[in-house]
Design a protein around this motif. Structure first.
Motif, PDB file in Angstrom:
ATOM      1  N   SER A   1      -0.271  -3.425  15.737  1.00 53.78           N
ATOM      2  CA  SER A   1      -1.568  -3.710  15.272  1.00 53.78           C
ATOM      3  C   SER A   1      -1.772  -2.951  13.934  1.00 53.78           C
ATOM      4  N   ASP A   2      -2.774  -3.378  13.213  1.00 56.32           N
ATOM      5  CA  ASP A   2      -3.068  -2.692  11.897  1.00 56.32           C
ATOM      6  C   ASP A   2      -3.496  -1.260  12.196  1.00 56.32           C
ATOM      7  N   ALA A   3      -4.321  -1.250  13.362  1.00 54.09           N
ATOM      8  CA  ALA A   3      -4.847  -0.069  13.773  1.00 54.09           C
ATOM      9  C   ALA A   3      -3.617   0.919  14.163  1.00 54.09           C
ATOM     10  N   GLN A   4      -2.708   0.452  14.783  1.00 55.12           N
ATOM     11  CA  GLN A   4      -1.340   1.345  15.536  1.00 55.12           C
ATOM     12  C   GLN A   4      -0.706   1.763  14.092  1.00 55.12           C
ATOM     13  N   VAL A   5      -0.642   0.867  13.125  1.00 48.04           N
ATOM     14  CA  VAL A   5       0.139   1.111  11.922  1.00 48.04           C
ATOM     15  C   VAL A   5      -0.268   2.378  11.429  1.00 48.04           C
TER      16      VAL A   5
ATOM     17  N   ALA B   1      -0.312   8.298  10.211  1.00 50.27           N
ATOM     18  CA  ALA B   1      -1.201   9.462  10.322  1.00 50.27           C
ATOM     19  C   ALA B   1      -0.404  10.813  11.374  1.00 50.27           C
ATOM     20  N   LYS B   2       0.129  10.237  12.349  1.00 52.04           N
ATOM     21  CA  LYS B   2       0.958  11.125  13.012  1.00 52.04           C
ATOM     22  C   LYS B   2       2.141  11.658  12.680  1.00 52.04           C
ATOM     23  N   GLU B   3       2.884  10.808  12.149  1.00 53.55           N
ATOM     24  CA  GLU B   3       4.229  11.151  11.837  1.00 53.55           C
ATOM     25  C   GLU B   3       4.488  11.396  10.349  1.00 53.55           C
ATOM     26  N   ALA B   4       3.687  10.735   9.624  1.00 54.08           N
ATOM     27  CA  ALA B   4       3.884  10.805   8.139  1.00 54.08           C
ATOM     28  C   ALA B   4       2.780  10.696   7.062  1.00 54.08           C
ATOM     29  N   MET B   5       1.995  11.758   7.386  1.00 50.53           N
ATOM     30  CA  MET B   5       0.478  11.734   6.705  1.00 50.53           C
ATOM     31  C   MET B   5       0.712  11.541   5.148  1.00 50.53           C
ATOM     32  N   PRO B   6       1.785  12.091   4.548  1.00 44.98           N
ATOM     33  CA  PRO B   6       1.859  11.651   3.175  1.00 44.98           C
ATOM     34  C   PRO B   6       1.987  10.556   2.441  1.00 44.98           C
ATOM     35  N   LEU B   7       2.685   9.433   3.469  1.00 46.60           N
ATOM     36  CA  LEU B   7       2.787   8.101   3.219  1.00 46.60           C
ATOM     37  C   LEU B   7       1.513   7.430   3.527  1.00 46.60           C
ATOM     38  N   LEU B   8       0.624   8.048   4.557  1.00 45.32           N
ATOM     39  CA  LEU B   8      -0.671   7.170   4.753  1.00 45.32           C
ATOM     40  C   LEU B   8      -1.425   7.463   3.452  1.00 45.32           C
ATOM     41  N   VAL B   9      -1.541   8.782   3.331  1.00 47.40           N
ATOM     42  CA  VAL B   9      -2.455   9.022   2.105  1.00 47.40           C
ATOM     43  C   VAL B   9      -2.058   8.331   0.778  1.00 47.40           C
ATOM     44  N   ALA B  10      -0.785   8.188   0.455  1.00 48.85           N
ATOM     45  CA  ALA B  10      -0.421   7.405  -0.568  1.00 48.85           C
ATOM     46  C   ALA B  10      -0.712   5.921  -0.431  1.00 48.85           C
ATOM     47  N   SER B  11      -0.645   5.344   0.812  1.00 44.63           N
ATOM     48  CA  SER B  11      -1.109   3.970   0.974  1.00 44.63           C
ATOM     49  C   SER B  11      -2.631   3.738   0.840  1.00 44.63           C
ATOM     50  N   CYS B  12      -3.218   4.915   0.817  1.00 53.31           N
ATOM     51  CA  CYS B  12      -4.711   4.970   0.682  1.00 53.31           C
ATOM     52  C   CYS B  12      -5.190   5.190  -0.699  1.00 53.31           C
ATOM     53  N   SER B  13      -4.438   5.397  -1.625  1.00 58.29           N
ATOM     54  CA  SER B  13      -4.604   5.721  -2.786  1.00 58.29           C
ATOM     55  C   SER B  13      -5.683   4.774  -3.695  1.00 58.29           C
TER      56      SER B  13
ATOM     57  N   GLU C   1      -8.799  13.817   4.317  1.00 65.34           N
ATOM     58  CA  GLU C   1      -7.756  13.173   5.001  1.00 65.34           C
ATOM     59  C   GLU C   1      -8.018  12.719   6.565  1.00 65.34           C
ATOM     60  N   ASN C   2      -8.830  13.339   7.273  1.00 64.74           N
ATOM     61  CA  ASN C   2      -9.044  12.627   8.532  1.00 64.74           C
ATOM     62  C   ASN C   2      -9.627  11.448   8.437  1.00 64.74           C
ATOM     63  N   ASP C   3     -10.657  11.241   7.236  1.00 66.89           N
ATOM     64  CA  ASP C   3     -11.284   9.951   7.317  1.00 66.89           C
ATOM     65  C   ASP C   3     -10.114   8.787   6.992  1.00 66.89           C
ATOM     66  N   LEU C   4      -9.123   8.991   6.216  1.00 71.82           N
ATOM     67  CA  LEU C   4      -7.879   8.191   6.061  1.00 71.82           C
ATOM     68  C   LEU C   4      -7.479   7.658   7.135  1.00 71.82           C
ATOM     69  N   ALA C   5      -7.221   8.674   8.079  1.00 74.61           N
ATOM     70  CA  ALA C   5      -6.525   8.380   9.469  1.00 74.61           C
ATOM     71  C   ALA C   5      -7.326   7.414  10.408  1.00 74.61           C
ATOM     72  N   ASP C   6      -8.623   7.057  10.039  1.00 71.41           N
ATOM     73  CA  ASP C   6      -9.382   6.365  11.059  1.00 71.41           C
ATOM     74  C   ASP C   6      -9.491   4.937  10.687  1.00 71.41           C
ATOM     75  N   PRO C   7      -8.778   4.200  11.838  1.00 71.09           N
ATOM     76  CA  PRO C   7      -8.581   2.816  11.390  1.00 71.09           C
ATOM     77  C   PRO C   7      -9.825   1.902  11.163  1.00 71.09           C
ATOM     78  N   GLN C   8     -10.896   2.492  11.413  1.00 71.27           N
ATOM     79  CA  GLN C   8     -12.257   1.891  11.110  1.00 71.27           C
ATOM     80  C   GLN C   8     -12.319   1.568   9.572  1.00 71.27           C
ATOM     81  N   LEU C   9     -11.780   2.706   8.740  1.00 72.24           N
ATOM     82  CA  LEU C   9     -11.884   2.604   7.352  1.00 72.24           C
ATOM     83  C   LEU C   9     -11.352   1.426   7.071  1.00 72.24           C
ATOM     84  N   LEU C  10     -10.079   0.713   7.435  1.00 70.48           N
ATOM     85  CA  LEU C  10      -9.647  -0.336   7.001  1.00 70.48           C
ATOM     86  C   LEU C  10     -10.468  -1.507   7.252  1.00 70.48           C
TER      87      LEU C  10
END
Ligand code: SUG
Length: 448
Positions: A81-85, A90-102, A414-423
């Motif tokens: 699901s989007d939340a699982q993605v 966030a767990k395995e590749a934080m730099p990629l999550l950060v890039a996808s949130c810019s 960074e913690n906020d970016l890992a929160d699926p609620q933000l999406l």
């Protein structure tokens, strides 16, 4: 017919954060991991748009993008699901999550290169979305950029849209940040000035040693071909590789042009004299009188320019023919730069006034006043054909500030970016925004 330069400013998106994603951009690197304030960032940008509108300039707004970019994360193998993605990334590749949130699409000087109808073979305004191929977090912008520009400039009789250039470093294209247009009047034929950092195929051109040159000569030439520009209406110049190595990652960090005027630093270009002569003779052929204002390194160093963003200013024409410079607050806090500006406006030359804006939230990621705007020269008929929802008015400014107040957080780490609620928050906000700006469906969550 009347013609205008319309500044379309990027609205800062709700995930604005300091990800440290741009190697070669000193501000982005030095503010990495600091907490940001998306609400303040968006309000600072809106205040600049409102102020320019109140001064009588034509002002528009360009919508931010859907972030986190779940589609981009899925392409990299994250699933569920989007939340699982988001949780898996966030767990395995934080730099990629950060890039996808810019929220980097706010710097719309990099959204596209635009050629006004007076310069193009078919008499239409041409747009080429920039592939922003040098940085992963920016390379994912162009599909949505193209849809948003398509929704703003929809009328095919007046507007032609080109897809981003091939997504390889050899065609690295950063859009209008490396493009300036000189003209006598916005509606008349002008000279388009393309500045590149290196050549991909011709080894005779030097290249920087430390930081990447994001724009290639071959990309600039492709854009000029796509737009149907005349050879007589184009000048190419190379950025001095040593300034790229000092943090000048786009030419608009060291030069800005408007009308018949180029305001630039002494160290900005290679073979500056040859380039100035070509600009002058080509502008003369279309009836213009080229003027250059060179800032000597003895007054302002390249380091001062990079820290203060003196050249990332907006140079605007006033009705009496003189010009106004819109600079960031950081110019006032740099003693040498501020002293230079006092001398410049007092000297009786073409640049008569300086106005200062607080854009600190964007500046801390290397985005000044000029990064935040895409210039589109339009005649009256073309302006009337633009989607009216994106033209700034006092009521639109009120709705956008209220929209920001309702939807944006005032702190992001960074913690906020890992929160699926933000999406979910971002999608709710953007869905409402597309209605406010009358854009229709432009975001992946609206069309997939
Ligand atoms: O591409 N910063 C942008 C700044 C772009 C400025 N635009 C112009 N000069 N026209 C960039 O380097 C930083 C994002 C971060 O680190 O979170 C960033 O993408």
């Amino acid at each position: 017919m009347k013609s205008y330069e319309v500044n379309f400013d990027g609205l800062v998106g709700p995930t604005h954060n300091y990800g440290g994603l741009s190697y070669g951009n000193v501000a982005s690197q030095s503010n990495s991991q600091q907490s940001s304030n998306p609400k303040e960032a968006a309000l600072q940008g809106l205040a600049k748009m409102k102020a320019l509108m109140d001064m009588g300039f034509q002002q528009g707004v360009l919508a931010p993008q859907e972030r986190p970019d779940v589609v981009a994360l899925r392409r990299l193998g994250f699933a569920g699901s989007d939340a699982q993605v988001i949780q898996q990334a966030a767990k395995e590749a934080m730099p990629l999550l950060v890039a996808s949130c810019s929220a980097s699409s706010m710097w719309v000087a990099n959204a596209a290169t635009v050629s006004p109808s007076a310069d193009t073979a078919d008499g239409r305004v041409h747009f080429t979305a920039a592939n922003l191929n040098c940085k992963y977090h920016r390379s994912i912008e162009h599909p949505t950029t193209s849809r948003v520009l398509g929704a703003m400039f929809a009328n095919p009789h007046h507007f032609a849209h080109h897809a981003a250039l091939p997504a390889v470093a050899q065609f690295g294209d950063e859009g209008a940040a490396n493009h300036t247009r000189f003209c006598r009047a916005y509606g008349e034929a002008g000279v388009e000035f393309f500045v590149f950092g290196r050549s991909a195929f011709d080894t005779r051109y030097p290249a920087p040693q430390k930081y990447p040159a994001r724009q290639t000569l071959e990309a600039s030439q492709a854009v000029a071909r796509l737009h149907g520009l005349r050879e007589e209406g184009v000048v190419y110049a190379q950025q001095n590789p040593s300034v790229i190595d000092q943090g000048v990652f786009h030419n608009d960090v060291i030069a800005v042009g408007n009308g018949e005027v180029l305001f630039y630093h002494e160290d900005a270009f290679l073979e500056a004299d040859k380039m100035l002569a070509e600009l002058s003779s080509k502008l003369a052929k279309v009836g213009g009188k080229f003027q250059s204002v060179c800032v000597p390194r003895s007054a302002v160093t390249v380091d001062d320019a990079v820290r203060s963003y003196l050249f990332n200013s907006q140079l605007l024409s006033r009705p009496d023919g003189s010009m106004l410079l819109i600079v960031p607050e950081e110019c006032r806090s740099n003693e040498r730069v501020w002293q230079y500006l006092q001398g410049l406006t007092g000297a009786g030359g073409v640049i008569r006034e300086v106005k200062v804006f607080d854009l600190k939230q964007s500046m801390q990621n290397g985005g000044g006043p000029a990064c935040l705007r895409l210039r589109v020269a339009l005649n009256e008929t073309e302006l009337a054909a633009v989607n009216s929802g994106v033209i700034m008015t006092a009521p639109l400014y009120d709705s956008l500030t209220q929209w920001v107040e309702r939807h944006y957080r005032d702190r992001m780490t960074e913690n906020d970016l890992a929160d699926p609620q933000l999406l979910l928050e971002c999608r709710a906000a953007l869905d409402e925004l597309t209605q406010i700006l009358k854009l229709g469906s432009v975001y992946p969550f609206q069309i997939n």
